[in-house]
Design a protein around this motif. Sequence first.
Motif, PDB file in Angstrom:
ATOM      1  N   UNK A 167       0.836  -1.211   0.000  1.00 26.86           N
ATOM      2  CA  UNK A 167       0.000   0.000   0.000  1.00 26.86           C
ATOM      3  C   UNK A 167       0.866   1.255   0.000  1.00 26.86           C
ATOM      4  N   UNK A 168       1.969   1.219   0.757  1.00 26.87           N
ATOM      5  CA  UNK A 168       2.872   2.375   0.797  1.00 26.87           C
ATOM      6  C   UNK A 168       3.454   2.640  -0.584  1.00 26.87           C
ATOM      7  N   UNK A 169       3.943   1.590  -1.239  1.00 27.91           N
ATOM      8  CA  UNK A 169       4.535   1.744  -2.573  1.00 27.91           C
ATOM      9  C   UNK A 169       3.479   2.176  -3.580  1.00 27.91           C
ATOM     10  N   UNK A 170       2.297   1.555  -3.523  1.00 27.41           N
ATOM     11  CA  UNK A 170       1.223   1.883  -4.468  1.00 27.41           C
ATOM     12  C   UNK A 170       0.798   3.345  -4.334  1.00 27.41           C
ATOM     13  N   UNK A 171       0.712   3.842  -3.100  1.00 26.66           N
ATOM     14  CA  UNK A 171       0.328   5.238  -2.890  1.00 26.66           C
ATOM     15  C   UNK A 171       1.368   6.194  -3.462  1.00 26.66           C
ATOM     16  N   UNK A 172       2.653   5.853  -3.315  1.00 26.18           N
ATOM     17  CA  UNK A 172       3.713   6.695  -3.863  1.00 26.18           C
ATOM     18  C   UNK A 172       3.654   6.722  -5.387  1.00 26.18           C
ATOM     19  N   UNK A 173       3.350   5.590  -5.993  1.00 23.65           N
ATOM     20  CA  UNK A 173       3.224   5.545  -7.452  1.00 23.65           C
ATOM     21  C   UNK A 173       2.000   6.333  -7.914  1.00 23.65           C
ATOM     22  N   UNK A 174       0.911   6.201  -7.171  1.00 26.61           N
ATOM     23  CA  UNK A 174      -0.313   6.931  -7.514  1.00 26.61           C
ATOM     24  C   UNK A 174      -0.080   8.435  -7.463  1.00 26.61           C
ATOM     25  N   UNK A 175       0.694   8.897  -6.473  1.00 32.36           N
ATOM     26  CA  UNK A 175       1.016  10.326  -6.363  1.00 32.36           C
ATOM     27  C   UNK A 175       1.767  10.837  -7.582  1.00 32.36           C
ATOM     28  N   UNK A 176       2.401   9.921  -8.308  1.00 34.77           N
ATOM     29  CA  UNK A 176       3.188  10.284  -9.487  1.00 34.77           C
ATOM     30  C   UNK A 176       2.463   9.937 -10.781  1.00 34.77           C
ATOM     31  N   UNK A 177       1.172   9.632 -10.679  1.00 33.23           N
ATOM     32  CA  UNK A 177       0.373   9.337 -11.863  1.00 33.23           C
ATOM     33  C   UNK A 177       0.602   7.963 -12.446  1.00 33.23           C
TER      34      UNK A 177
END
Length: 227
Positions: A167-177
């Motif tokens: 979830x942490x990694x996915x959220x960081x990727x989502x923040x970058x589109x």
Amino acid sequence: MKKIYSGKTKDVFSLENGNYLLKFKDDCTGKDGVFDPGENSVGLTIEGVGDVNLRMSIYFFEKINAAGIRTHYVSADLKDTTMEVLPAKVFGHGLEVICRLKAVGSFIRRYGEYVESGSDLPEYVEMTFKNDAKGDPLVTKDGLVVLGVMTEKQYDDIKAETQRITRIVADEMKDRGMQLYDIKFEFGYDANGEVMLIDEIASGNMRVYKDGKYIEPMTLSRLFFEK
């Protein structure tokens, strides 16, 4: 400092304080000069790969540690491309833990008659033995316990931590589109049997898409730090 192991992408040294030092290299797995994180042998050298892999690992290990999840990360030196880590034993002869958010890759090859490619998966966790000759076979919780590789509690802890880290990694990727489809981790355990995240968290260990298109690991590393 004594060199104790030379891996495909990292060398390992023992330190006087009882910890270990990982030296990230520019060697990459691949075949015929083409970078492929799924290959099992070094195929080429790309200048700067060690640096970006270490940078991404530092970024995520610090995030994960701050979330209260145990890792082997202690500190890093970007100038020397090294990371100091706590000692940890691997499970069995090595175990990979995959968390899948989308049905792609080997999941579709195995289960394509039951699910369409790209379908959502609910943080699906699976484990495989690291064994090139046997094709990294899948292993169940019961199998791991019966074989004495880990306890039921260790399995449950690894699964829960894998989902939290994903979830942490996915959220960081989502923040970058971008969108995380799946990610591969390695876990070990300390002298008390407590599990911890080990190895690295780099672009070659994850499958990320943008606008429906797969992003190559080196491109992903560049895009990640453009924010």
